[in-house]
Design a protein around this motif. Structure first.
Motif, short mmCIF file in Angstrom:
data_model
loop_
_atom_site.label_atom_id
_atom_site.label_comp_id
_atom_site.label_asym_id
_atom_site.label_seq_id
_atom_site.Cartn_x
_atom_site.Cartn_y
_atom_site.Cartn_z
N SER A 19 -0.55 -8.71 -5.19
CA SER A 19 0.00 -8.29 -3.89
C SER A 19 1.50 -8.52 -3.81
O SER A 19 2.11 -8.25 -2.78
N CYS A 20 2.11 -9.04 -4.88
CA CYS A 20 3.54 -9.37 -4.83
C CYS A 20 4.32 -8.39 -5.71
O CYS A 20 4.24 -8.45 -6.94
N PRO A 21 5.07 -7.49 -5.09
CA PRO A 21 5.77 -6.47 -5.90
C PRO A 21 7.02 -6.97 -6.62
O PRO A 21 7.64 -6.21 -7.37
N ALA A 22 7.41 -8.24 -6.40
CA ALA A 22 8.69 -8.72 -6.93
C ALA A 22 8.81 -8.49 -8.44
O ALA A 22 7.91 -8.84 -9.20
N GLU A 37 9.64 -3.98 -6.83
CA GLU A 37 10.69 -4.37 -5.88
C GLU A 37 11.72 -5.25 -6.59
O GLU A 37 11.36 -6.14 -7.37
N CYS A 70 13.43 -10.11 -4.91
CA CYS A 70 13.02 -9.42 -3.68
C CYS A 70 13.80 -9.99 -2.50
O CYS A 70 14.67 -10.85 -2.68
N ALA A 85 12.88 -12.09 -0.32
CA ALA A 85 12.63 -13.51 -0.04
C ALA A 85 13.55 -14.42 -0.84
O ALA A 85 13.75 -15.58 -0.48
N TRP A 131 8.10 -13.69 -13.04
CA TRP A 131 7.78 -12.81 -11.90
C TRP A 131 6.94 -11.62 -12.35
O TRP A 131 5.95 -11.26 -11.69
N GLY A 152 -1.20 -13.32 -2.97
CA GLY A 152 -0.19 -13.63 -1.96
C GLY A 152 1.23 -13.47 -2.46
O GLY A 152 1.49 -12.73 -3.41
N CYS A 153 2.13 -14.20 -1.83
CA CYS A 153 3.58 -14.03 -2.05
C CYS A 153 4.08 -15.04 -3.10
O CYS A 153 3.92 -16.25 -2.95
N GLY A 154 4.73 -14.54 -4.14
CA GLY A 154 5.23 -15.40 -5.20
C GLY A 154 6.30 -16.37 -4.73
O GLY A 154 6.39 -17.50 -5.22
N SER A 155 7.10 -15.95 -3.75
CA SER A 155 8.17 -16.82 -3.28
C SER A 155 7.59 -17.99 -2.48
O SER A 155 8.02 -19.14 -2.65
S1 SF4 Z 1 7.83 -12.87 -3.41
FE1 SF4 Z 1 6.86 -12.53 -1.40
S2 SF4 Z 1 8.42 -11.45 -0.21
FE2 SF4 Z 1 8.97 -11.27 -2.39
S3 SF4 Z 1 8.00 -9.36 -3.10
FE3 SF4 Z 1 6.58 -11.00 -3.53
S4 SF4 Z 1 5.24 -10.97 -1.71
FE4 SF4 Z 1 7.09 -9.89 -1.15
#
Ligand code: SF4
Ligand code: SF4
Length: 441
Positions: A337-340, A344, A356, A358, A384, A407-410
């Motif tokens: 779910s994290c495109p970083a 992105e 990204c 964040a 990443w 979830g979110c890597g950051s």
């Molecule tokens: S680290 Fe979090 S804010 Fe950044 S792309 Fe991944 S999910 Fe989105």
């Protein structure tokens, strides 16, 4: 045979019924209390003497051969990796970190003002980098800040230049703005292929103005609304974002009514999102005013029950529930779910590259530079790039992995120091609300 490792099974909120969802096989069902009892027994390895019921569970992939399930998982993962390479890349570009607002909850106030200013030469270097690095990939640019649409002649020149470069490269642009000077920018924006303008409005006038005011304290609501009107009148899509916490959520019904009465919600050039105000970067002054992920959605569920017209303005996703109700089928399994650093990236006017939005602007998160020289920190980039539910130890055994995606890597890195760790989403609780909202009522 086993109870699938990917079954998500729970009771629907305010109902006697249950639901079962399996993202690997793409099945979802509402389950009567009687059948739910049988599933509970099966899950606890107790035999159930109902051949028809068992046959249905097998057919839908809720009761599976373990090896077959592992094979299906591998194949779907390979499909996912293949299709990810075709995904469009969103390239954020920060023109400046400065801002004309002094929002009560701004996280960017922790960043020391950076050296230097944006120039057309730096914009040229940014385009050169992305055209080499992402050659052959679908991509678009999102201009970000600070506040990118500051109302000064110099800034207008730079934004015009950036739009002309994007046009020459055949790239769409989006903007993330506080919306205060939009009216002054509409003529410039009209020259670009603008995908959308994301604007934050935290409530109706008094609520919004108490949270999002100019440096000096003056209100901003009326000028932002003029900007929204101007964009819609010029067929420029507005993505209106409410940043919600316990101090403004009660104003949502009034904001929804305001947007409906303005005629915004019936425009094809208007959409909305609700963002949770949360502690991503540093401690807020009053953390008890923040919602957890579940509590925000519980609050939205309750508000929508009292004021059903809110859904004309905003429809919560409740994990995959909204998608299922609108499409009649489940989305593809979400292995990540994290495109970083996959679909992105973020860049800033100082020449640095980040994963990204964040991480953008945080010196220790820089992944390299596109200006003055091109450089890359390959170890950090690889971490990443490799992050998905297969590479995060906790996720590989989690039954919610294909709805959550890790979830979110950051946020995960802020919690554990390691990008490749989990940021759990309350998938089951959200589905309990979502099935109640979109299927039971
Ligand atoms: S680290 Fe979090 S804010 Fe950044 S792309 Fe991944 S999910 Fe989105
Ligand atoms: S982040 Fe947490 S909830 Fe999400 S898949 Fe991983 S372990 Fe499961």
């Amino acid at each position: 045979m086993i109870f699938s490792k990917h079954n998500i099974f729970s009771k629907i909120k305010d109902s006697e019924n249950f639901f079962i969802v399996n993202l690997l096989t793409g099945n979802a069902d509402i389950v009567s209390p009687n059948d739910a009892q049988k599933i509970i027994e099966i899950r606890n390895s107790k035999p159930v003497a109902d051949a028809n019921f068992m046959a249905e569970l097998v057919e839908k992939g809720y009761w599976v051969d373990e090896k077959e399930e592992a094979k299906l998982y591998r194949n779907k993962y390979l499909d996912f990796v293949d299709s990810r390479n075709d995904d469009e890349i969103q390239l954020f570009f920060v023109t400046n970190y400065s801002c004309n607002f002094a929002c009560s909850y701004c996280y960017q106030d922790e960043y020391a003002p950076s050296q230097g200013v944006l120039t057309t030469h730096i914009i040229d270097k940014f385009f050169l980098y992305i055209q080499n690095e992402f050659a052959g990939r679908k991509k678009y640019i999102t201009v970000f800040g600070g506040e990118p649409l500051l109302n000064s002649p110099k800034q207008k020149e730079l934004i015009s230049y950036l739009i002309s470069k994007a046009n020459a490269a055949n790239l769409d642009v989006s903007f993330v703005t506080n919306g205060y000077s939009l009216v002054d920018y509409v003529d410039i924006l009209k020259h670009g292929s603008v995908r959308e303008i994301q604007i934050t409005l935290d409530g109706t006038a008094s609520v919004h103005n108490s949270r999002r005011f100019l440096k000096g304290g003056a209100g901003t609501f009326d000028k932002i609304c003029e900007g929204v009107d101007a964009c819609i009148a010029n067929n420029i899509t507005v993505n209106l974002r409410m940043v919600a916490d316990k101090e403004n959520i009660e104003n949502l019904p009034e904001l929804a009514r305001f947007a409906i009465d303005k005629g915004w919600t019936t425009s094809p050039f208007f959409k909305t999102q609700i963002g949770r105000n949360y502690e991503l970067h540093h401690c807020q002054s009053a953390p008890d005013k923040l919602f957890s992920r579940v509590s925000l959605y519980e609050e939205l569920f309750a508000l929508i029950q009292q004021h059903p017209y809110i859904v004309e303005f905003y429809k919560p996703a409740y994990s995959i529930s909204k998608f299922l109700s609108e499409n009649g089928n489940l989305p593809d399994p979400l292995f990540d779910s994290c495109p970083a650093c996959k679909s992105e990236w973020a860049f800033d006017y100082t020449g640095h590259i980040y994963s990204c939005t964040a991480t953008v602007g945080k010196a220790d998160e820089s992944l390299g530079t596109f200006y003055p020289e091109v450089s890359r920190k390959d170890d950090m980039i690889n971490a990443w790039e490799n992050r998905d539910v297969m590479s995060i130890a906790e996720c590989s055994t989690c039954n919610m992995q294909l709805a959550c995606g890790g979830g979110c890597g950051s946020i995960a890195k802020n919690r554990t120091g390691n990008v490749c760790s989990s940021d759990c989403r309350p998938v089951t609780e959200l589905l309990e609300l979502g099935f109640a909202s979109y299927f039971e009522k």
